[in-house]
Design a protein around this motif. Sequence first.
Motif, PDB file in Angstrom:
ATOM      1  N   ALA A  70       5.742 -13.127  -6.454  1.00 23.99           N
ATOM      2  CA  ALA A  70       4.990 -13.421  -7.610  1.00 23.99           C
ATOM      3  C   ALA A  70       4.269 -12.205  -8.228  1.00 23.99           C
ATOM      4  CB  ALA A  70       4.190 -14.594  -7.271  1.00 23.99           C
ATOM      5  N   GLY A  71       3.803 -11.467  -7.037  1.00 18.97           N
ATOM      6  CA  GLY A  71       3.167 -10.175  -7.470  1.00 18.97           C
ATOM      7  C   GLY A  71       4.052  -9.263  -8.223  1.00 18.97           C
ATOM      8  N   ARG A  72       5.163  -9.063  -7.685  1.00 21.50           N
ATOM      9  CA  ARG A  72       6.256  -8.101  -8.334  1.00 21.50           C
ATOM     10  C   ARG A  72       6.989  -8.762  -9.690  1.00 21.50           C
ATOM     11  NH1 ARG A  72       8.388  -7.659  -2.269  1.00 21.50           N
ATOM     12  NH2 ARG A  72       7.437  -5.964  -1.770  1.00 21.50           N
ATOM     13  N   MET A  73       6.847 -10.087  -9.756  1.00 22.65           N
ATOM     14  CA  MET A  73       7.155 -10.632 -11.216  1.00 22.65           C
ATOM     15  C   MET A  73       6.350 -10.317 -12.140  1.00 22.65           C
ATOM     16  SD  MET A  73       8.338 -14.572 -11.802  1.00 22.65           S
ATOM     17  CE  MET A  73       9.237 -14.644 -10.072  1.00 22.65           C
ATOM     18  N   HIS A  74       4.922 -10.799 -11.859  1.00 22.58           N
ATOM     19  CA  HIS A  74       4.020 -10.862 -12.847  1.00 22.58           C
ATOM     20  C   HIS A  74       3.124  -9.302 -12.877  1.00 22.58           C
ATOM     21  CE1 HIS A  74       5.232 -14.655 -13.428  1.00 22.58           C
ATOM     22  NE2 HIS A  74       4.884 -15.084 -12.251  1.00 22.58           N
ATOM     23  N   MET A  75       3.121  -8.721 -12.107  1.00 21.79           N
ATOM     24  CA  MET A  75       2.138  -7.504 -11.925  1.00 21.79           C
ATOM     25  C   MET A  75       2.822  -6.261 -11.590  1.00 21.79           C
ATOM     26  SD  MET A  75      -0.843  -9.547  -9.692  1.00 21.79           S
ATOM     27  CE  MET A  75      -2.145  -8.438 -10.396  1.00 21.79           C
ATOM     28  N   ASN A  76       2.328  -5.086 -11.415  1.00 21.21           N
ATOM     29  CA  ASN A  76       2.920  -3.769 -11.128  1.00 21.21           C
ATOM     30  C   ASN A  76       2.224  -3.337  -9.753  1.00 21.21           C
ATOM     31  OD1 ASN A  76       3.565  -3.525 -13.919  1.00 21.21           O
ATOM     32  ND2 ASN A  76       1.243  -3.431 -14.429  1.00 21.21           N
ATOM     33  N   GLU A  77       3.553  -3.218  -8.984  1.00 20.35           N
ATOM     34  CA  GLU A  77       3.146  -2.762  -7.656  1.00 20.35           C
ATOM     35  C   GLU A  77       3.004  -1.374  -7.498  1.00 20.35           C
ATOM     36  OE1 GLU A  77       5.117  -3.921  -3.266  1.00 20.35           O
ATOM     37  OE2 GLU A  77       6.292  -4.050  -5.054  1.00 20.35           O
ATOM     38  N   LYS A  78       2.209  -0.977  -6.464  1.00 22.90           N
ATOM     39  CA  LYS A  78       1.885   0.564  -6.188  1.00 22.90           C
ATOM     40  C   LYS A  78       1.777   0.600  -4.885  1.00 22.90           C
ATOM     41  CE  LYS A  78      -2.181   1.421  -8.014  1.00 22.90           C
ATOM     42  NZ  LYS A  78      -3.769   1.494  -8.800  1.00 22.90           N
ATOM     43  N   PRO A  79       1.581   1.981  -4.521  1.00 24.93           N
ATOM     44  CA  PRO A  79       1.437   2.460  -2.911  1.00 24.93           C
ATOM     45  C   PRO A  79       0.073   2.076  -2.747  1.00 24.93           C
ATOM     46  CG  PRO A  79       2.267   4.123  -4.187  1.00 24.93           C
ATOM     47  CD  PRO A  79       2.146   3.211  -5.313  1.00 24.93           C
ATOM     48  N   LEU A  80      -0.169   1.727  -1.399  1.00 28.40           N
ATOM     49  CA  LEU A  80      -1.590   1.377  -0.758  1.00 28.40           C
ATOM     50  C   LEU A  80      -2.651   2.770  -0.964  1.00 28.40           C
ATOM     51  CD1 LEU A  80      -3.910  -0.025   0.477  1.00 28.40           C
ATOM     52  CD2 LEU A  80      -2.780   0.793   2.794  1.00 28.40           C
ATOM     53  N   ASP A  87      -7.378  -3.775  -8.162  1.00 27.38           N
ATOM     54  CA  ASP A  87      -6.022  -4.054  -7.835  1.00 27.38           C
ATOM     55  C   ASP A  87      -6.162  -5.459  -6.857  1.00 27.38           C
ATOM     56  OD1 ASP A  87      -4.968  -1.676  -9.288  1.00 27.38           O
ATOM     57  OD2 ASP A  87      -4.959  -0.464  -7.292  1.00 27.38           O
ATOM     58  N   LEU A  88      -5.053  -5.692  -6.989  1.00 24.95           N
ATOM     59  CA  LEU A  88      -4.804  -7.045  -6.085  1.00 24.95           C
ATOM     60  C   LEU A  88      -4.392  -6.589  -4.582  1.00 24.95           C
ATOM     61  CD1 LEU A  88      -4.446 -10.191  -5.616  1.00 24.95           C
ATOM     62  CD2 LEU A  88      -2.279  -9.909  -6.279  1.00 24.95           C
ATOM     63  N   LEU A  89      -4.915  -7.040  -3.679  1.00 23.93           N
ATOM     64  CA  LEU A  89      -4.442  -6.778  -2.066  1.00 23.93           C
ATOM     65  C   LEU A  89      -3.902  -7.955  -1.819  1.00 23.93           C
ATOM     66  CD1 LEU A  89      -7.443  -4.976  -0.776  1.00 23.93           C
ATOM     67  CD2 LEU A  89      -5.681  -3.945  -1.863  1.00 23.93           C
ATOM     68  N   VAL A  90      -2.457  -7.991  -0.985  1.00 24.65           N
ATOM     69  CA  VAL A  90      -1.861  -8.995  -0.654  1.00 24.65           C
ATOM     70  C   VAL A  90      -1.662  -8.781   0.927  1.00 24.65           C
ATOM     71  CG1 VAL A  90       0.363 -10.143  -0.496  1.00 24.65           C
ATOM     72  CG2 VAL A  90      -0.446  -9.260  -2.543  1.00 24.65           C
ATOM     73  N   PHE A  91      -2.016  -9.665   1.764  1.00 24.63           N
ATOM     74  CA  PHE A  91      -2.227  -9.615   3.343  1.00 24.63           C
ATOM     75  C   PHE A  91      -1.384 -10.309   4.051  1.00 24.63           C
ATOM     76  CE2 PHE A  91      -6.343  -8.759   1.397  1.00 24.63           C
ATOM     77  CZ  PHE A  91      -6.779  -7.329   2.173  1.00 24.63           C
ATOM     78  N   ARG A  92      -0.801  -9.777   4.989  1.00 25.49           N
ATOM     79  CA  ARG A  92       0.245 -10.295   6.071  1.00 25.49           C
ATOM     80  C   ARG A  92      -0.316 -10.623   7.418  1.00 25.49           C
ATOM     81  NH1 ARG A  92       5.147 -10.928   4.980  1.00 25.49           N
ATOM     82  NH2 ARG A  92       5.331  -8.728   4.094  1.00 25.49           N
ATOM     83  N   TRP A  93      -0.536 -11.569   7.836  1.00 22.58           N
ATOM     84  CA  TRP A  93      -1.297 -11.881   9.223  1.00 22.58           C
ATOM     85  C   TRP A  93      -0.392 -11.350  10.297  1.00 22.58           C
ATOM     86  CZ3 TRP A  93      -5.829 -11.736   7.827  1.00 22.58           C
ATOM     87  CH2 TRP A  93      -6.421 -12.586   6.896  1.00 22.58           C
ATOM     88  N   ARG A  94       0.882 -11.859  10.145  1.00 16.30           N
ATOM     89  CA  ARG A  94       1.754 -11.557  11.473  1.00 16.30           C
ATOM     90  C   ARG A  94       3.136 -10.752  10.887  1.00 16.30           C
ATOM     91  NH1 ARG A  94       1.699 -16.724  14.762  1.00 16.30           N
ATOM     92  NH2 ARG A  94       1.439 -17.591  12.752  1.00 16.30           N
TER      93      ARG A  94
END
Length: 152
Positions: A70-80, A87-94
Amino acid sequence: MSITEDVMAEARRWIGTPYRHGGSRCQVGSDCLGLVRGIWRALYGQEPQVVAAYSADWAETNIGDPLLEAGRMHMNEKPLANAQPGDLLVFRWRDGMAAKHLGILSDEDRFIHAYEGHSVMDSALVPQWRKRIAGVFTFPDRAAATQATTYQ
């Protein structure tokens, strides 16, 4: 104001909103996705897509990576390395599991997020959080977001 200033002002307005799974109402109840949905509604007037009801363990039982998609569809991705406040941060637990937490970078070492069992809060982006970042996205300017939601 710029889109970044608007994102930050709206995210700060949500601080103190009680945690409520599936909620997306400022000062009533919200989870991390609800926080982002509410900010999006405040900025653009409507959500970019319909969000179906979801269980608390959806990431463990789901195939794919819907938050990153969804982030890639509606927003602009960038390097950390280029992340900035707003900016929106998306987290992965595992590893091997879908990303399942969201927050808004509030300054270099802090982020605003809805924290289960607590509320929407501005937390330190300590190494334990930082190492779980799976994606960084900027909110689109209003014209681009309006055009995208009009033609979907």
